[in-house]
Motif scaffolding. Structure first.
Motif, mmCIF file in Angstrom:
data_model
loop_
_atom_site.group_PDB
_atom_site.id
_atom_site.type_symbol
_atom_site.label_atom_id
_atom_site.label_comp_id
_atom_site.label_asym_id
_atom_site.label_seq_id
_atom_site.Cartn_x
_atom_site.Cartn_y
_atom_site.Cartn_z
ATOM 1 N N GLY A 214 0.824 -1.189 0.000
ATOM 2 C CA GLY A 214 0.000 0.000 0.000
ATOM 3 C C GLY A 214 0.861 1.242 0.000
ATOM 4 N N ARG A 215 0.245 2.356 0.283
ATOM 5 C CA ARG A 215 0.934 3.630 0.331
ATOM 6 C C ARG A 215 0.896 4.162 1.760
ATOM 7 N NH1 ARG A 215 3.971 4.672 -3.931
ATOM 8 N NH2 ARG A 215 3.751 6.933 -3.535
ATOM 9 N N ILE A 216 1.954 4.898 2.115
ATOM 10 C CA ILE A 216 2.063 5.476 3.449
ATOM 11 C C ILE A 216 2.525 6.918 3.320
ATOM 12 C CG2 ILE A 216 4.412 4.557 3.733
ATOM 13 C CD1 ILE A 216 3.823 4.350 6.740
ATOM 14 N N SER A 217 1.906 7.830 4.071
ATOM 15 C CA SER A 217 2.228 9.250 3.958
ATOM 16 C C SER A 217 3.453 9.595 4.799
ATOM 17 C CB SER A 217 1.038 10.099 4.416
ATOM 18 O OG SER A 217 0.878 9.994 5.834
ATOM 19 N N GLN A 218 3.996 10.761 4.459
ATOM 20 C CA GLN A 218 5.143 11.259 5.212
ATOM 21 C C GLN A 218 4.817 11.377 6.703
ATOM 22 O OE1 GLN A 218 6.666 15.611 5.378
ATOM 23 N NE2 GLN A 218 7.551 14.741 3.511
ATOM 24 N N LYS A 219 3.603 11.861 7.054
ATOM 25 C CA LYS A 219 3.213 12.020 8.459
ATOM 26 C C LYS A 219 3.101 10.662 9.150
ATOM 27 C CE LYS A 219 -0.316 14.055 11.475
ATOM 28 N NZ LYS A 219 0.661 14.716 12.332
ATOM 29 N N ALA A 220 2.546 9.660 8.434
ATOM 30 C CA ALA A 220 2.421 8.333 9.021
ATOM 31 C C ALA A 220 3.794 7.718 9.283
ATOM 32 C CB ALA A 220 1.593 7.432 8.117
#
Length: 675
Positions: free
Chosen positions: A573-579
């Motif tokens: 999946g994808r993960i954000s910079q904040k996560a």
């Protein structure tokens, strides 16, 4: 109330006998006796001295005894001294004025009292008046029947009555003052007394603190019959203020009049109250009987009629009894009537009826609004069916709607006659069966089977003060048992949330109504949508599916003390910079590659192959882990594609408060907290 002066006249008679023999004598007379017994009293080391008064009028008298015993009044081993002047008045009566001093009397009774005696042989009467500080007593009796007396007491310290009290009960007076007008008869085997009395701030204590009173004021009529094999007391009183403890029954009396009528019997330390009637107009009316063992434990309680008006009935009279059933705090509004029977501390029968009653337990976590109907149970008899309904229920702040239920008692078990449904948060809680054993002190007390359908999770979260999750809660509890002080859940609950499922199994709840409930169980997570989950919290966004488990959960007072948690997203999946930053903060780690810190600043989201984090909590320390070992730590994020990003956790042991602070900081306090 009679011990102040009931026997003093006997001492005066001894002196008068010696004085009469010395009348007209010019020289003094001394009388000594190793032992002297008169009805109701025995003296050892007695000595009487009679001399002409210094002014030539009358005689100076001194009488003393090393030991004086008055068993019927509970006075033993007293030192005695009587000093005064004896003379005849113009009517030919003997008049004695002086002082009496008793050493070792309960409460310091007559430690230094003024005494005035008038003996009228023509009228066949003897009157004795005593005064010490604010206490006054007057005794009048026929000289040819000294076993009968009329006694008047004013401002008498209650502690002075300890001797008499000991002949009836093992307790002790602890304070206050008494006024009384009484008739007393001394019998061969005891004492009988009856008359009127008033109390001001009287206290008593006995039987290990299980029977006690404090600050009692009021008035009434009293009858006492104390015999060698036991004693009986009959009381009809109007009380105003004060506290009373009778085993589990605790009363805080109001300032207005409360009518109390009782008959009590004592024998070999046991106390029976076969007649008890209390009327407090705006709070409680009851009739019944009580009995206490020699150690003060309640051995029998039968209240044949109870009419209570709440909240006054609870605040004044109900706290002690409900605490014996584990209910520490109750907020109640409305009326309740019925009866209850207990034997040996165990519940044997009860019946309760109400037209409208609101109840809240503890801090409001449990409660009912508009309770109406009746319930009837017996440990030994089959009872007719009853119906019980309510306008609303509250269970740990989850609101429940109106419902009606029907019940029947058979073989000591109170059973639900047919299933019924309770509206809950746009869904239903179906009670399929329920059996309750109210008389069980240990073992299984309750068994039920439940089903939950279509409970709205968003409403559920709002009720608990959590961030709102979308979805439905449902499941079946084929067997819920209340055993000893623990609730055991058979089966489990399945929550459809975040397009996946959360399954709760092996759940138990110990001390559910106590200050520190203990919850245990296992939680399994199945295919939760991370995009929906992370949208609820300010954690940073992720996509993919999450699964895992939180096993061996133990919460004490709703705070975690132990669990084994393992969470994995292994479908990519994808993960954000904040996560990424949030996961790094929680794991106490950092970016695995040297150039990745720069790359992180250039991209908003990254692809990942796997994400995993675990925590085993024991005490205040959480042992951290992830996908597997990595250089100087454990892998949390395994990147995929370009730019490729890996996250490594470095801290293996993290104290739980620190981890909670990190989670709170990562989500800005948006996570669920049971309040």
């Amino acid at each position: 109330m009679l011990s102040v002066s009931t026997r003093l006249f006997a001492l005066i008679l001894v002196a008068l006998t010696a004085m009469a023999a010395a009348e007209g004598a010019r020289a003094g007379v001394s009388v000594e006796a190793d032992t002297l017994s008169i009805p109701g009293m025995a003296m050892n080391g007695m000595k009487a001295d009679i001399e002409p008064a210094g002014n030539g009028k009358g005689l100076d008298v001194t009488l003393s005894a090393d030991r004086a015993d008055m068993p019927s009044l509970g006075w033993r081993k007293l030192g005695l001294r009587l000093d005064g002047t004896l003379d005849r008045d113009e009517l030919g009566r003997w008049v004695f004025d002086g002082s009496v001093k008793l050493r070792g009397a309960p409460g310091g009774a007559l430690g230094n009292a003024a005494v005035h005696v008038v003996a009228d042989q023509a009228a066949n009467t003897l009157e004795v008046s005593l005064k010490q500080d604010k206490a006054q007593a007057r005794v009048a009796l026929p000289m040819d029947q000294t076993t009968h007396a009329q006694i008047t007491l004013a401002g008498l310290p209650a502690g002075w009555l300890q001797g008499l009290l000991s002949t009836v009960w093992s307790g002790r007076a602890t304070g206050g003052r008494v006024d009384a007008d009484l008739a007393l008869d001394v019998l061969d085997s005891g004492v009988q007394a009856s008359g009127q009395f008033s109390l001001a701030g009287v206290g008593f204590d006995g039987s290990g603190g299980k029977l006690a009173g404090e600050g009692l004021s009021g008035s009434g009529r009293l009858g006492i019959d104390s015999q060698a094999d036991g004693a009986s007391v009959d009381l009809d009183a109007t009380l105003r203020g004060g506290d009373v403890l009778l085993g589990p029954l605790y009363a805080r009396l109001p300032d207005h009049a409360v009518q109390l009528s009782l008959g009590a019997r004592t024998k070999k330390g046991e106390l029976a109250i076969p007649r008890l009637r209390l009327t407090d107009p705006d709070a409680l009316q009851l009739e019944g009987e009580l009995a206490f063992a020699a150690n003060g434990d309640l051995s029998q309680l039968r209240l044949d009629r109870i009419n209570g008006r709440f909240p006054a009935a609870y605040t004044r009279y109900g706290k002690g009894l409900l605490q014996s059933f584990g209910v520490d705090q109750l907020d109640a509004r409305g009326d309740l009537a019925g009866h209850v029977t207990m034997e040996g501390g165990a519940l044997k029968a009860f019946a309760l009826q109400t037209a409208a009653l609101d109840l809240r337990l503890g801090d409001g976590r449990l409660g009912v609004d508009g309770l109406h109907g009746a319930i009837d149970w017996s440990a030994t008899e089959n009872r007719p069916s009853t119906r019980l309904g309510w306008r609303g229920l509250r269970f740990y702040r989850i609101p429940n709607g109106a419902a009606e239920s029907s019940w029947r008692s058979s073989g000591g078990v109170l059973k639900l006659e047919k299933p019924f449904a309770i509206p809950v948060l746009d869904g239903q809680l179906r009670v399929l069966g329920l059996s309750l054993r109210p008389g069980a002190a240990t073992g299984e007390r309750l068994q039920t089977s439940l089903a939950l359908t279509e409970i709205d999770m968003a409403a559920f979260c709002r009720a608990l003060g959590w961030p709102e999750f979308q979805g439905k809660l449902g499941g079946a509890v084929p067997s819920l048992r209340f055993v000893d002080d623990r609730i055991e859940f058979g089966g489990g609950l399945s929550i459809n949330v975040f397009d996946g499922f959360v399954d709760i199994t092996r759940m138990t709840l110990a001390q559910p109504f106590g200050a520190a409930p203990v919850l245990t169980g296992d939680v399994a997570l199945r295919r939760l949508d991370l995009a929906l989950l992370t949208s609820v919290f300010d954690f940073g966004s992720m996509t993919g599916r999450l699964h895992g488990s939180i096993d061996d959960i133990r919460l004490v007072a709703w705070a975690p003390t132990a669990f084994k948690a393992s969470l994995v997203a292994d479908e990519g999946g994808r993960i954000s910079q904040k996560a990424v930053n949030s996961l790094t903060s929680v794991g106490g780690g950092g970016i695995a590659g040297g150039l990745q810190g720069t790359v992180l600043k250039l991209f908003k989201t990254f692809g990942y192959k796997r994400v995993g984090l675990s925590c085993t909590l024991k005490g205040d320390v959480c042992s951290m882990g992830g996908l597997g070992p990595a250089k100087d730590g454990y892998a949390i994020v395994e990147g995929s594609g370009l730019p490729r990003l890996n996250v490594v956790g470095h801290q293996r042991e993290v104290d739980w408060p620190t981890l909670v602070r990190r989670l709170k900081a990562a989500t800005e306090g948006g996570g669920p907290v049971v309040r």
